[in-house]
Design a protein around this motif. Structure first.
Motif, PDB file in Angstrom:
ATOM      1  N   ALA A 258       0.999  -1.152   0.040  1.00 11.47           N
ATOM      2  CA  ALA A 258       0.071   0.054  -0.059  1.00 11.47           C
ATOM      3  C   ALA A 258       0.846   1.145  -0.105  1.00 11.47           C
ATOM      4  O   ALA A 258       1.997   1.250  -0.008  1.00 11.47           O
ATOM      5  N   ALA A 259       0.378   2.470  -0.055  1.00  9.85           N
ATOM      6  CA  ALA A 259       1.096   3.656  -0.107  1.00  9.85           C
ATOM      7  C   ALA A 259       0.372   4.731   0.638  1.00  9.85           C
ATOM      8  O   ALA A 259      -0.858   4.879   0.665  1.00  9.85           O
ATOM      9  N   SER A 260       1.118   5.887   0.815  1.00  8.57           N
ATOM     10  CA  SER A 260       0.812   7.190   1.204  1.00  8.57           C
ATOM     11  C   SER A 260       0.027   7.881   0.003  1.00  8.57           C
ATOM     12  O   SER A 260       0.427   7.548  -1.209  1.00  8.57           O
ATOM     13  N   ARG A 261      -0.788   8.918   0.176  1.00  7.36           N
ATOM     14  CA  ARG A 261      -1.082   9.677  -0.722  1.00  7.36           C
ATOM     15  C   ARG A 261      -0.056  10.400  -1.500  1.00  7.36           C
ATOM     16  O   ARG A 261       0.002  10.531  -2.753  1.00  7.36           O
ATOM     17  N   ALA A 262       0.868  10.917  -0.942  1.00  7.39           N
ATOM     18  CA  ALA A 262       2.166  11.522  -1.372  1.00  7.39           C
ATOM     19  C   ALA A 262       2.534  10.564  -2.480  1.00  7.39           C
ATOM     20  O   ALA A 262       2.955  11.209  -3.601  1.00  7.39           O
ATOM     21  N   HIS A 271      -4.121   4.677  -7.136  1.00 14.47           N
ATOM     22  CA  HIS A 271      -4.928   5.203  -5.770  1.00 14.47           C
ATOM     23  C   HIS A 271      -5.741   3.969  -5.256  1.00 14.47           C
ATOM     24  O   HIS A 271      -6.199   4.191  -4.295  1.00 14.47           O
ATOM     25  N   ASN A 272      -5.870   3.018  -5.880  1.00 15.27           N
ATOM     26  CA  ASN A 272      -6.464   1.748  -5.244  1.00 15.27           C
ATOM     27  C   ASN A 272      -5.891   1.408  -4.040  1.00 15.27           C
ATOM     28  O   ASN A 272      -6.243   0.513  -3.288  1.00 15.27           O
ATOM     29  N   ILE A 273      -4.547   1.535  -4.138  1.00 13.37           N
ATOM     30  CA  ILE A 273      -3.813   1.287  -2.823  1.00 13.37           C
ATOM     31  C   ILE A 273      -3.420   2.265  -1.930  1.00 13.37           C
ATOM     32  O   ILE A 273      -2.349   2.081  -1.191  1.00 13.37           O
ATOM     33  N   GLN A 274      -4.098   3.517  -1.997  1.00 13.13           N
ATOM     34  CA  GLN A 274      -3.802   4.504  -1.083  1.00 13.13           C
ATOM     35  C   GLN A 274      -4.472   4.342   0.316  1.00 13.13           C
ATOM     36  O   GLN A 274      -5.780   3.977   0.090  1.00 13.13           O
ATOM     37  N   VAL A 275      -3.733   4.476   1.207  1.00 13.86           N
ATOM     38  CA  VAL A 275      -4.374   4.429   2.703  1.00 13.86           C
ATOM     39  C   VAL A 275      -4.546   5.651   3.185  1.00 13.86           C
ATOM     40  O   VAL A 275      -3.715   6.768   3.204  1.00 13.86           O
ATOM     41  N   GLY A 279      -8.226   7.958   1.006  1.00  6.08           N
ATOM     42  CA  GLY A 279      -8.089   6.558   0.390  1.00  6.08           C
ATOM     43  C   GLY A 279      -8.850   5.635   0.972  1.00  6.08           C
ATOM     44  O   GLY A 279     -10.050   5.665   1.155  1.00  6.08           O
ATOM     45  N   THR A 280      -8.278   4.308   1.198  1.00  4.95           N
ATOM     46  CA  THR A 280      -8.789   3.327   1.877  1.00  4.95           C
ATOM     47  C   THR A 280      -8.519   3.123   3.480  1.00  4.95           C
ATOM     48  O   THR A 280      -7.455   3.579   3.630  1.00  4.95           O
ATOM     49  N   THR A 281      -9.685   2.832   4.427  1.00  2.00           N
ATOM     50  CA  THR A 281      -9.415   2.403   5.586  1.00  2.00           C
ATOM     51  C   THR A 281      -8.805   0.962   5.735  1.00  2.00           C
ATOM     52  O   THR A 281      -9.801   0.223   5.070  1.00  2.00           O
ATOM     53  N   VAL A 282      -7.928   0.625   6.616  1.00  2.00           N
ATOM     54  CA  VAL A 282      -7.372  -0.608   6.425  1.00  2.00           C
ATOM     55  C   VAL A 282      -7.286  -1.215   7.966  1.00  2.00           C
ATOM     56  O   VAL A 282      -7.167  -0.393   8.791  1.00  2.00           O
TER      57      VAL A 282
END
Ligand code: FAD
Length: 344
Positions: A258-262, A271-275, A279-282
């Motif tokens: 996953a990744a940060s927005r930056a 964007h599918n893997i933005q936390v 983004g997404t809450t995990v």
């Protein structure tokens, strides 16, 4: 209590005591129930027990009657089923029509929706149709022990404060709830429940939208909301190729990246893997935060993880405030060392 709502010049008297039951919108896509529904059933059960009422699911689609057993096994006492060819693909008009009619007839006290793309579209439309309030994007729901009303908490002002909202004078009380925040319901295949078929009949012009085609963003959608192990990277990676190192660790753990927005904004990740907040809450078992500073908007999406391991070369990085384990160091040295240990 009676609530008096003013609509034009006409007064509507609503007897709030007529509203009973906690409903969960059982969103399905292509005949598969969305994972957030099981979280809503888990949370809905707690709320229903506290109020002393029943837990119900409302399911819309075409040829979806086979899903009712699963909803009952996950805790629904009743399933309201709207099964019609017109409901095969989601449309705001089609779904809101049948659910609005069902709310009018059966009068639920609370209705919960997942804060998915469909839930975020459907819930506001229904709030207007049934003339009630809606709290969007909730991360916490509680019943007030005194007045038995639901307290709905959600991040506000860019995640800088948490707002707790009540819906005092109208029913149902409605919330969209972020996926990945609540605990899943317990599966009990022996549980019995009732299925109530709704009258899903449409006249010409009821559904103004025609879905021509559904295009998926990628052939192989990576679902970080379902992953048990997440290795997330931030700008501390320094270059897009750094994502490959994260992938190596994720592969070792059987997890996902996953990744940060930056990183997403920099074009290093999808964007599918933005936390995070946008983004997404995990909520994985282990969340590795590698080269992520720990901005409030990022933390909002991962702080409920069971175990957080942060790797950052700045010992004052805010991520260490939410981390269970913190490693101060260069991720390009720390991650290969972890992989070496796992290989042993
Ligand atoms: P940075 O803040 O640049 O941090 C990089 C970190 O890496 C630093 O702590 C640094 O010490 C460390 N580092 C550098 N080199 C190394 C190395 N070699 N080894 C180890 N550590 C190293 N952000 C999100 O993530 N998700 C969201 O959903 C989100 N939504 C937002 C919504 C709004 C309305 C706003 C205003 C912002 C949002 N943001 C979101 C952005 C957020 O505020 C931060 O800007 C962003 O999270 C920072 O990303 P980062 O931690 O990757 O980068």
């Amino acid at each position: 209590t009676d609530a008096i709502l003013q609509e034009g010049t006409e007064k509507i008297i609503r007897d709030l005591s007529m509203y009973k039951g906690v409903w969960v919108f059982a969103e399905q896509r292509e005949g598969k129930i969305m994972p957030v529904v099981f979280e809503l059933l888990g949370e809905g059960k707690k709320l229903a027990n506290e109020i002393g009422t029943e837990l119900c699911a409302i399911l819309c689609g075409s040829n979806v009657a086979g899903l009712t057993d699963e909803l009952i096994a996950y805790g629904a006492d009743k399933v309201y089923l709207a099964d019609a060819p017109e409901l095969e693909k989601y449309t705001t008009d089609g779904y809101s029509k049948v659910i609005n009619e069902a709310i009018g007839v059966y009068k639920p006290e609370i209705v919960l929706y997942g804060a998915t793309h469909i839930g975020r579209d459907l819930a506001p439309c229904l709030a207007v149709k049934v003339n009630t309030g809606l709290t969007a994007d909730c991360t916490k729901l509680e019943i007030d022990p005194d007045d038995k009303k639901i307290r709905q908490t959600r991040p506000a002002f860019g995640g800088n404060l948490m707002a707790t909202i009540v819906c005092p004078g109208s029913r149902p009380q409605m919330s969209t709830v972020r996926p990945g925040v609540m605990d899943k319901a317990v599966y009990d295949p022996t549980k019995k429940g009732e299925v109530i078929k709704l009258n899903a009949v449409f006249a010409e012009g009821d559904i103004r939208t025609k879905v021509l085609e559904i295009v998926k963003t990628t052939a192989d959608i990576i679902s970080i909301s379902d992953a048990d192990f997440i290795v997330a990277g931030g700008m501390g990676l320094g270059k897009p190729e750094g994502m490959e190192l994260l992938q190596q660790l994720a592969d070792k753990l059987g997890g996902t990246v996953a990744a940060s927005r930056a990183c997403v904004d920099a074009g290093w990740a999808d964007h599918n893997i933005q936390v995070g907040q946008t983004g997404t809450t995990v909520k994985p078992q282990i969340y590795f935060a590698c080269g992520i500073s720990g901005a409030i908007q990022h933390i909002a999406g991962m702080q409920e993880s069971d175990l957080i391991i942060a790797i950052n070369k700045n010992e004052n990085a805010p991520i260490f405030e939410v981390a269970d384990y913190g490693i101060v160091g260069d991720l390009y040295k720390v991650i290969p060392a972890i992989i070496d240990e796992l290989n042993k």
